[in-house]
Structure formats: C-alpha cells, structure tokens
Design an enzyme around this catalytic site. Sequence first.
Site, PDB file in Angstrom:
ATOM      1  N   CYS A   1      58.722  -6.770 -44.122  1.00  0.00           N
ATOM      2  CA  CYS A   1      59.018  -6.631 -45.584  1.00  0.00           C
ATOM      3  C   CYS A   1      58.932  -5.079 -46.170  1.00  0.00           C
ATOM      4  O   CYS A   1      59.238  -4.504 -47.063  1.00  0.00           O
ATOM      5  CB  CYS A   1      58.090  -7.310 -46.311  1.00  0.00           C
ATOM      6  SG  CYS A   1      58.447  -9.152 -46.054  1.00  0.00           S
TER       7      CYS A   1
ATOM      8  N   HIS B   1      12.019 -12.333 -42.859  1.00  0.00           N
ATOM      9  CA  HIS B   1      11.291 -12.108 -41.587  1.00  0.00           C
ATOM     10  C   HIS B   1      12.139 -12.799 -40.501  1.00  0.00           C
ATOM     11  O   HIS B   1      12.746 -13.666 -40.744  1.00  0.00           O
ATOM     12  CB  HIS B   1       9.856 -12.692 -41.498  1.00  0.00           C
ATOM     13  CG  HIS B   1       9.030 -12.541 -40.508  1.00  0.00           C
ATOM     14  ND1 HIS B   1       8.967 -11.219 -40.102  1.00  0.00           N
ATOM     15  CD2 HIS B   1       8.521 -13.339 -39.717  1.00  0.00           C
ATOM     16  CE1 HIS B   1       8.118 -11.149 -38.896  1.00  0.00           C
ATOM     17  NE2 HIS B   1       7.930 -12.598 -38.517  1.00  0.00           N
TER      18      HIS B   1
ATOM     19  N   CYS C   1      53.155  -5.452 -44.191  1.00  0.00           N
ATOM     20  CA  CYS C   1      54.156  -6.444 -43.278  1.00  0.00           C
ATOM     21  C   CYS C   1      55.227  -5.438 -42.744  1.00  0.00           C
ATOM     22  O   CYS C   1      55.846  -4.552 -43.694  1.00  0.00           O
ATOM     23  CB  CYS C   1      54.977  -7.529 -44.284  1.00  0.00           C
ATOM     24  SG  CYS C   1      56.349  -8.244 -43.206  1.00  0.00           S
TER      25      CYS C   1
ATOM     26  N   CYS D   1      11.001  -6.375 -37.175  1.00  0.00           N
ATOM     27  CA  CYS D   1      11.067  -7.759 -36.538  1.00  0.00           C
ATOM     28  C   CYS D   1      12.515  -8.087 -36.223  1.00  0.00           C
ATOM     29  O   CYS D   1      12.575  -8.883 -35.499  1.00  0.00           O
ATOM     30  CB  CYS D   1      10.140  -8.866 -37.557  1.00  0.00           C
ATOM     31  SG  CYS D   1      10.922  -8.635 -39.101  1.00  0.00           S
TER      32      CYS D   1
ATOM     33  N   CYS E   1      57.739 -13.603 -45.375  1.00  0.00           N
ATOM     34  CA  CYS E   1      58.968 -13.588 -44.174  1.00  0.00           C
ATOM     35  C   CYS E   1      58.558 -14.029 -43.215  1.00  0.00           C
ATOM     36  O   CYS E   1      59.193 -14.247 -42.159  1.00  0.00           O
ATOM     37  CB  CYS E   1      59.460 -12.112 -44.008  1.00  0.00           C
ATOM     38  SG  CYS E   1      58.437 -11.229 -43.146  1.00  0.00           S
TER      39      CYS E   1
ATOM     40  N   CYS F   1      53.224 -12.888 -42.153  1.00  0.00           N
ATOM     41  CA  CYS F   1      53.494 -12.611 -43.727  1.00  0.00           C
ATOM     42  C   CYS F   1      53.745 -13.920 -44.208  1.00  0.00           C
ATOM     43  O   CYS F   1      54.533 -14.873 -43.954  1.00  0.00           O
ATOM     44  CB  CYS F   1      54.673 -11.790 -43.746  1.00  0.00           C
ATOM     45  SG  CYS F   1      55.371 -11.453 -45.143  1.00  0.00           S
TER      46      CYS F   1
HETATM   47 ZN   LIG Z   1      56.915  -9.779 -44.615  1.00  0.00          ZN
END
Ligand SMILES: [Zn+2]
Length: 780
Positions: free
Chosen positions: A655, A731, A652, A464, A608, A605
């Site tokens: 970072c 269903h 990141c 179905c 940062c 991020c």
């Molecule tokens: Zn960052």
Amino acid sequence: MRNKKDIHIASSMDELETHIKLPDKMKDLNLLILNEKAEQVFNKAKNNYEDEEKTYILLMKYCEIVQLMKKQFNRDASYIAGMNKFHLRTAITMLTHIKESLENRYEEKAKQANNKEQIKYSKPKVNGVRPNEEKNNFEFESTISNKDLFFLLQNTKRSKICLLDTRPSDAFQDSKITACDVINIPKENLVPGLTADLLKNKLEGSFQEKWIKRHSYDYIVILDQGTEDIEGDLKLIYLRNALLQWDPPYDNRKKVKFLRGGYEDFSYVCPWETSQSAGLTQPNSDAEHLSDVELEPEPESVKPESKRVQYPSLDSMQNDLLKFQIKPTDSSSEEEMDTQEITSTLIEPPVFDRSTKPSIKMNQFNKVEIIKPLYNINDELDEENNELPNNIEQLENRQLSIDNNILENEDSYTLNYKNKEKDFCPIPHVDRSTKPLDDLLKVSKTQITGGDGLRGLLNLGNTCYMNSILQCLSSTEDLVKYFINVYNEFINHESRTKGLVARELSNVIKNLWTTSDRSFLCHKFKETIGEFKDMFKHYDQQDSHEFLTILLDWLHDDLNEPVDNRIILGASKETGEEDWGHWTKTNNSIIQQLFYGQQKSTVSCDTCFEKSITFEPFSSLSLPLPSEGNRCTLADCLQLYLNGESICGWHCPKCKCSRDATKKLDIMRLPPYLIIHLKRFSSTGYKKNSNVEFPKTDLNMSNFINGIEHRNWKYSLYGVSNHSGSLDGGHYTAYCLKKLKNKWYKFDDVRVYEVDSSIICSSEAYILFYCRKNLLMFEN
Ligand SMILES: [Zn+2]
C-alpha cells in the site's frame, strides 16, 4: 624365597637412613639427566633384591630424586609424577616390606648381641611404649610419615582411616587425598580450648557426618600443607588436644596421628592417591602460596582478583600436554639434545587420574572426533525421550540436531558444512574437523564439583533484582558447569563489554559454588555492569527481566565465537532454517546454545493482506497476562502470546502507506533452557498480581511450537525470579531447585532456606526458568 644377604651396612634403621642423602651437586642437574638417574637407581634397586639394605637405600634414593625433580621443576611436577607413577608405587610397596623386614632383622641382631639398650627407631615414641611390642610400630607413635600412611592405606581397611586436612578450603577443593575419608578443617577453626563438640558445629554437613563417626575410625591422621613437626604449630595441637583431651569418654590416643611433611610430601610420594588438579593448573603455586590464600575477605575489603580461584582450563591442559610431548628442557645444549633422544624412550606417558576429573578432559586427551552423517536421526530418540543421553554419540547427535535442525525428510533440505576440498556430498554431511566441540556438548559431560551453590548474595542497596537473577543463573547447571570447568580467559575482548561481564559472572558463579561461606558480596560484578550501563551504576531498583535480557546479551557477546566456515546450503527459508543458519554463523556462544530460540513474526496488512515475515532469535519469551480474572494458566498466556495482536501505523510495502496490521508470532525453535517472562507490568507501571498456574515438572510446549524439529518438548522448572510489591518499592527473591540435592530453596538476598515445592507457584512469580527434560546427565 631367595637368601637375604646378611646385614652389613648399618645396625639400625636410623643408621641406614644416613646413607640415603643425595649428593648436593644433584640439585644442579637438569630434568632429563635427573630422570635418567632416577631410572638407573630404580633398576639397580630391583636387581639387588637379596641385599635388603642396599635395596632400601637405592629405593629411598629413587624417591628422593623424584622429589628433588618435582621441587626443582615445580612447573612440571605433575608430569614428573605421571612419568614415575608406576615406579613410585612399586618402590613404596617394596620399601614398606623391606623396612619391616629390616627392622625385625636389626632388632634380632641387637638381641643376639645381647644388647640391652633400647632399640633405636627413626620415629619418636609416646608413653614409653616400646614399638616392637606391636605389629605395626606406628601404632603407638604420635606421628607417621607419608610412607607409613601409604602402608596403612595398603594394609588397613580404608574406611577405617580418616584424614583431618587443615589446609584452607580453596587449597582443599583444588587437590586433596582421595584414598579415604577426609574432613577439611581449615586452620582458622582451630582455637585454644577447642573441643570435639565445638568443632562439630563448625563443620559443613558432609564433614560433620564423618566427624560424628570419628570413634569408628581406627586411625585419624591430622595433616596440613607441609609441616614436618606438629609441635611447631599451635593450631594443629589444638586439634589434636580436641581429640585427645576434650573428647571424653573416648581414648583416641592410639589412633590420632600427625602426618609428617603433610599433604605436599604425600602428594609427591603417592600422587595417585590424590586429586592432583593443583599441579596441573597452578604451575607456580607452592606451599606458601597455597596456605596464604585469603579465603573470605570481609565484605568491605573484597578484592575479587585476589581471591579468584584458578580452575583447570582446557587450553592449559592441552598446552601442558604439548609441552610434555616436546619434553621440557632448560636450554638446548648439545648434551641435552642427545639425552633427549634417549630419554624419550624411557619416559612413560603421564597418567592422570581421570576418575577425579570431569570427563571433558578425557575428550580432550582422546581427541574424540565423531563424524556422523546427519541422518542418524536422534530426534526420534528425543521424542519419547525417557532415556538419558548416556554416551557421547547421543549427545553429539543431539547437539548437531540443535545446530543443524535435522529434517525427517532428507530430500527437502540440506544443511552442509563444506570441507576444504569443496567436496559437496550428495547427502548431508558434517565436517567437524574445522569446528571445535560445542560448548554445550562439552559442559553436558562435565560435573559440578565443590560446594552446593547454597550461598546468599549480600544486598548492595536495592540489588535484589540482580541477586534474584544471579541465583537463577547459578542454578542453570550447564551454565555453572561451563563457568567452572570450561570457561577460560580466551574470551572475546573485542566485544562491547570487553569480555568483562563474562569474567565477572564467572567469578560470581565460582564463588557461589566453590566456597563454603554462606554469603557473598558481588560488588565487583555490579561495578562492571555499571560501567557499561548507567541504570546499573546506581542503587535504584531495576526490573529483573530487563537486567536478565541485557546480561544475556552481553554474555553472549563476550563469549561469542563466530563460525565463519559454516556453509548453509539448501536450508528452508520458510521454516526459518536459513535465517537460523546465518544467525548462528555469527552468533555462537554457550549463551546462544543454552538460551536462544527462534520465533517467526508475521505482520499482515489489514487492508491488502500483504505479509511481511521476519525470524527473530529470542533469549526469553515475554508473555502477556489475560486482562480478565485473577487466575490463569501458563498455557493461557502462551496462547494469548501466539494469538496475534493488532498494531497500528505499520508501513505496508504494498500500500506504501501506514496501515493497521496484525502481528502474529510463531515459535519456531526452542532452546534447551527456556526462560519465560510474565509481563506483569504495564507500560504505565501498573502491576498485575494474577496467579498464573505453571507446571513444575511437565511443561509441554508441543502445542505452542510451529517448528519442524521433532524433539522432546517437555520442560521442567528449576528457577523462579519472584517480585513482590509494586514496581518501585518491590522486592525480588528467587526460588531455585538444586538438582544435586533435589530440593527447592528460597534465595532472599543473603538468606537461603529450604522451601516446600508447593509454594513455588505464586502470584509473585515473575520470570520462570525451565530446562528441557532429560537434558542433563544427572537428572532423575
Ligand atoms: Zn497493505
């Protein structure tokens, strides 16, 4: 009026007709010679007008030669019909008049000769009534010839004539007489003891209406593929008896006729009164083939290949056209080379009855190439779009705008199609000569013809989820039109699924739309998708959204035609134009054009605030539901979707380590067909049964789009995939709007029934199918 030449050849029509027979050796002539002969005979006939007998013989011979050509050169029957269309029409009009005149003259002559003998007529008589007592001598006859039928059509109100076409419904859909009312009554319905009332119940809606008013017709003509004599076919007799004996208190005796030679002969003689698609697309089909078509095999023995209906494909039409231009020849003997030159001036171009054809074929014939500068901004038109796109330019421009994303400010960007001379235009410029017409444009101009799409799908065991999605796709009009009118075998066999998924879906859609049976088993479709993904192989319940996503992806792949020659210049990077441009270079299919939009994903991020932006195409929007409350609106879900969410463990790039981050989505571009998935299921299988209120006719997306396009953001609902119960034991059903009827229907596997639109919005709604308003030609 010129003096008629005295009768000198025969003493009756019967006798005269013995002079018509063509010499046997004519059968061995090639098409060009035959065509030349036909032309000669026709011209001779026109120049012999005073001699009615001779003219009659010549015109009949002309018709015979044309028929011979068509029978001998089956493949080119339509061209021959096209070439001779005007002559045939003239010939038959002349023939009917001459015949009438000759019959009177023979009768007169017989009287003069004091001949008491009954005058001979070529046709059988019933009830001993002398035909000459009536104006039209077929009034009392039980059968009529195709020429008589033509005469009737010319001289009687067409609304007073009804044809009962007993051919199989496939053959009927493929080509039929279009001159007057026609009821298709396939022979399987004709059984002993059939009464007019019993028959009524076997007919489909529109046919039923015509059947009910059968007493208002002056003539009811029974026909089949090509039977010469009704007495030879019991089924036809059952039908006639239903009208003559089992339809009290009416006396239909005078009006019921049987058409000798059936559809086949009539379509040879009067091709312009038929929808001649069969000849164009089924070059090898013959009478036997058509009447043997197995219409609806039992579910157990379904063989989709065998019952695939042939549809006109553009390519075959084009090939046919080319073939005609080169002129068909059997061999390349010198003689033929010579006659080729001569006949090329004689042959008129084929004229097809375009009124019965989807208009896209007109485009193909006319080779419409409208090259417009991009600045013909149609977006304005879209914005307060209350007008339908009513000409090809509007559609073309709209399509361009979908492709190219027209900007209001012309300096800000240029999206260019480079032509071969590397002619960079200072203004944006589109060279469409290297690009075929887009599929969407193609399909938007065509129409769905055939059935009503109201067929159920049998459940193959927990299928179905599949049925629900297939019904929603089968309610997506542009997709249906594509698969019925445009789709052909030239698909991408190199794709992951080797073109097979598109082929099988096309079969399903054609079956849903072009056959009259109320249910269909799509096990071949299931088998095919099962080959490519194990989860569809077995008979377990699946998620309909997952199925839809995978299906659209496969279909896109199967139908993808990359446009490598597309050059993107100056498209904005920030708005996603450039990404979309690059993506559409390699992703160009009807699926992409109808269903794919684009969203921007911005991950930043939390530490940062470095941002990473990616643009992603999507085929549906998967919206979360608010965690609180049992009620919300679709707008709430959309807002929640766009609000952004926290993700952890994002790497990141600045970072250079895993950070918590925030992911924000923006919708940059919306497709003509917008699919919205309500995420009712959590990853743990828990289901939210919230009632999401969603608009049926006025979903305004303008508050949720961040793109640069200015167009109509209003959508209306046409399909809902519903889920009831839990994920495992649930269903699936579908609510679909059939626009041709402007009614909502519930599709519950094999069951289909009309529903009130007020029940569409329920807590079972799982996937919503929206269509941009005023997108379709026949909306409103
Ligand atoms: Zn960052």
